[in-house]
Structures are given as structure tokens and as C-alpha cells.
Design an enzyme around this catalytic site. Structure first.
Site, short mmCIF file in Angstrom:
data_model
loop_
_atom_site.label_atom_id
_atom_site.label_comp_id
_atom_site.label_asym_id
_atom_site.label_seq_id
_atom_site.Cartn_x
_atom_site.Cartn_y
_atom_site.Cartn_z
CG ASP A 120 43.42 45.06 42.25
OD1 ASP A 120 43.31 44.68 40.94
OD2 ASP A 120 42.79 45.75 42.84
CG ASP A 152 41.77 47.23 35.27
OD1 ASP A 152 40.80 47.23 34.64
OD2 ASP A 152 42.35 48.16 35.86
#
Length: 410
Positions: A126, A188
């Protein structure tokens, strides 16, 4: 001879007809079918920031969500495991971009520079979400060239998680997600590739580009069903790269069609084509985009999972709509045919018009731009709330639409 001339004339006519649907300049949108009061929606965003920003003064925290029926942002600590930290400074950078108000630039700098130490994160994927909306936009929009080395270090940290045996960047740690024991990749992760592409173009190692392309190719091959809808989580064998499991963590069921997961794919593959100009990625981006559009309800905002959408009591996910609206505006400038160009542009405008309406706008109700997003209903949290990344992709979409309208005098 006359027959040959006639044949060549007919052939030229057919070629001209075939090419008549092509646009010579795909950055030009002609005769939009759906009108939108863009300036009002931009003004609404700025007015919301005027309300929210004076309340968000603790630099050790960032806004993440507004709970159902609450009005103010719930803030969480700037911890290296909290993936949403970069979106608030990103919102501020885009606010500066669309308004020219230096107040938002000053606030964006202040909220960006608290994350410099995050450049060394290697525990998860992330770091792209965390650093690019903050430092990447600071570099591009704010002219903060001193952010370059921070971004290059961040890209190297992300690239360290690439497994060549699998062909993807590992997303989550197994300690955090013990359901899976080996190499986990989630849809993602496609958006984190933007950091690698940027770094490769700005003095970083060429391997950043190669890793991003390989990740996109592997995900394109393995992460999508025959109908071009996406799974959320794939577990690979870390040694031989074989697929062990296909699951969905944040959707309705392992084999369901989680709407934000599909949105990540639409945005991700549009961005990959934009960076590579490889037509296989454009073709794939259009296929998964069309699959998403075919599943939408009339108001263009999906339920949190497409497989529960027939139930009117199921919550919506405005964040998915904002992500796709932003992606569609880019896609509309990249596709080859004018019919597709108009189709994607008009779909994006329709989404933005719906998001800015009374049904989804936070104006007069809460401090956010948007309401009615769902983060992880299957996990029992962030259900029918405002989410900071919904606001981020919404204002990004408004910025992209403003540029298209300005460039084409629409």
C-alpha cells in the site's frame, strides 16, 4: 484499365468509411450528450473543505471515514499499516489544482510532509496508495521537485515485494491475513503500479517499469473470470507461481463480483495503457470497463457487491463510482474510436452528476464531499459511510473533467 480504376476507387471509399469512426485527436470530445454544472460541484468541494479543514489540526492523524449519521471525520493515526493516509493530502492537492487557492497548497504541503518516513515501508504493497496521492501530486501539481527522491525510494520499497517466480508484487503479509499462507496478490494492487511507472520515467531503475508491466500481465491473465469480472484475492505458490486459491475478502462471497474490486481493475488497466501504450492493455481495459458498465443500476452508483444489487436494502458504494468516473475520463481520451470516446465520457459525466446530487453529496449533511460508500461490509465495518478515498477519486475526476472541458472548450 477502367475496371482496375473502378476497383481502386471502391476500395478507397470502403477504407474511408471504415476509418470514418476514428478520431484524429482523441483528446477532443465533441458534442457531449450529458451536461453537468462542473463549477458548482467544484465549489461544493471547496465549501466542504472550508468546514472540515479547521477541525483537522492533529498532524499525527488523518481523516478516514464519517460514520453513518455522524457529521465529522473520524481520524486514525498515521501508522505505516494504515493504507488510507495519503488520500487526504491528495484531496488538498487536487483542491489547489481545481481552484488555484494557495490555501489548499499550503495545507497540502503540511499534511504531505508528515509521511516522509513511510518511503521505507516494505511490509505491504500500500506504499503506492500512501505516497503517490501525497508526494506524487505534490511533485506534479505543487511543483515540489524535492519530493523526487522520496518517491524514488518509495518505488524501490514497493519493488522489493515483487516475486519473479509468481510475476506479481506481493500485497498483504501472511501474518496480517493468516487465511493465506503464501504469495497473496489483490486487485487493488494495480493502482500501486503508478508509482513504479512514475519512478521509471524520473530517474529510477528501469526494472520498476518491467515489474509494473509483468504484474499487470500476470493479473490480467489470472485475476479475471470469463465474463471479465474480477476476484479480489489470489494466492499463488511462492516457489512455482501456481494459483492456489481465488477468493474475495471484502465482497459478498468468494466468487461474487465485488464492485470496488472491479473499479480498481478499470482504473488500473486504463492507467497501465496510458503509461505503456501497449494495445493489449487498452483492449483489456475496455473489456473490464464494459463489464462494469453493464452491471450498473440507473443512477450509475453500484451496490457494494454486484451480486446483491437486486436487493434495494443493500448499501451502495459511492467510492467505486468515483474511482470509475475518474478512470473513464482518462479512458475517453485514450480509445481509438469516437463512439467509444463519447460513450465513456458521457458515462463518466453521468456518474459525476449522480455523485454530486442530493442523493450522494455530503453538502449540508456531513463534512465530506460524498456519502454512501461501503468499505468492507463482509467484515462488518465501514458500512454506508463517507470514505476519504471516495472523496479523493471524486475530486480527481472533477479535475480531469475540468481539463478536458478547458482543452476542448466544451
Amino acid at each position: 484499365m477502367r475496371f482496375k480504376i473502378l476497383f481502386l476507387t471502391c476500395l478507397a471509399f470502403l477504407v474511408a468509411c471504415k476509418n470514418s469512426n476514428k478520431t484524429e485527436d482523441v483528446s477532443t470530445i465533441s458534442k457531449p450528450e450529458i451536461e453537468i454544472d462542473l463549477q458548482k460541484q467544484i465549489n461544493d468541494c471547496e465549501n466542504q473543505l472550508e468546514i472540515a479543514v479547521p477541525k483537522l489540526t492533529d498532524l499525527t492523524k488523518h481523516p478516514r471515514l464519517i460514520e453513518t449519521d455522524a457529521t465529522e471525520w473520524k481520524q486514525v493515526g498515521n501508522h505505516k499499516l494504515i493504507w488510507t493516509s495519503g488520500f487526504y493530502p491528495g484531496v488538498l492537492w487536487y483542491a489547489y489544482d481545481v481552484t488555484g487557492n494557495k490555501r489548499w497548497k499550503d495545507e497540502a504541503i503540511k499534511r504531505t510532509e508528515v509521511f516522509e518516513d513511510f518511503k521505507n515501508i516494505t511490509e505491504h504493497h500500500d506504499i503506492g496508495f500512501m505516497m503517490f496521492p501525497a508526494y506524487g501530486l505534490g511533485y506534479k501539481i505543487g511543483g515540489k521537485k524535492e519530493y523526487k527522491d522520496i518517491l524514488l525510494t518509495s518505488a524501490a520499497s514497493l519493488a522489493s515485494r515483487f516475486n519473479p517466480n509468481v510475476g506479481t508484487i506481493k500485497s498483504w503479509s501472511n501474518k496480517m491475513h493468516p487465511r493465506w499462507q503464501q504469495h497473496i496478490t489483490i486487485i487493488d494492487n494495480m493502482l500501486n503500479l503508478e508509482l513504479l511507472f512514475w519512478a521509471a520515467k524520473h530517474g529510477g531503475d528501469k526494472k520498476f517499469y518491467d515489474i509494473a508491466v509483468k504484474h499487470a500481465e500476470t493479473t490480467m491473465k489470472n485475476h479475471f473470470r470469463d465474463d471479465y469480472t474480477s476476484w479480489h484475492v489470489l494466492e499463488y505458490d511462492s516457489i512455482n507461481g501456481n494459483i492456489l486459491n481465488r477468493h474475495t475478502k471484502q465482497g459478498y462471497a468468494d466468487d461474487s463480483r465485488w464492485s470496488r474490486g472491479q473499479a480498481w481493475g478499470v482504473y488500473g488497466y486504463t492507467m497501465v495503457y496510458k503509461e505503456t501504450k501497449d494495445k493489449k492493455f487498452l483492449d483489456f481495459a475496455q473489456k473490464i470497463t464494459d463489464a462494469y458498465l453493464d452491471l450498473l443500476p440507473e443512477d450509475m452508483v453500484p451496490a457494494w457487491d454486484f451480486d446483491v444489487q437486486s436487493d434495494p436494502n443493500e448499501e451502495k458504494d459511492a467510492s467505486a463510482a468515483a474511482i470509475v468516473a475518474s478512470a473513464l475520463l482518462d479512458l475517453s481520451t485514450l480509445v481509438e474510436y469516437e463512439t467509444d470516446q463519447k460513450r465513456y465520457y458521457n458515462a463518466a459525466v453521468k456518474m459525476l452528476k449522480s455523485l454530486g446530487s442530493e442523493n450522494y453529496s455530503g453538502v449540508g449533511k456531513a463534512d465530506s464531499f460524498l456519502l454512501h460508500s461501503t468499505g468492507a461490509k463482509s467484515l462488518g465495518h465501514e458500512i454506508d459511510v463517507a470514505l476519504i478515498y471516495a472523496d479523493y477519486y471524486y475530486i480527481e475526476a472533477l479535475s480531469r473533467l475540468k481539463k478536458i472541458k478547458t482543452n476542448n472548450k466544451l
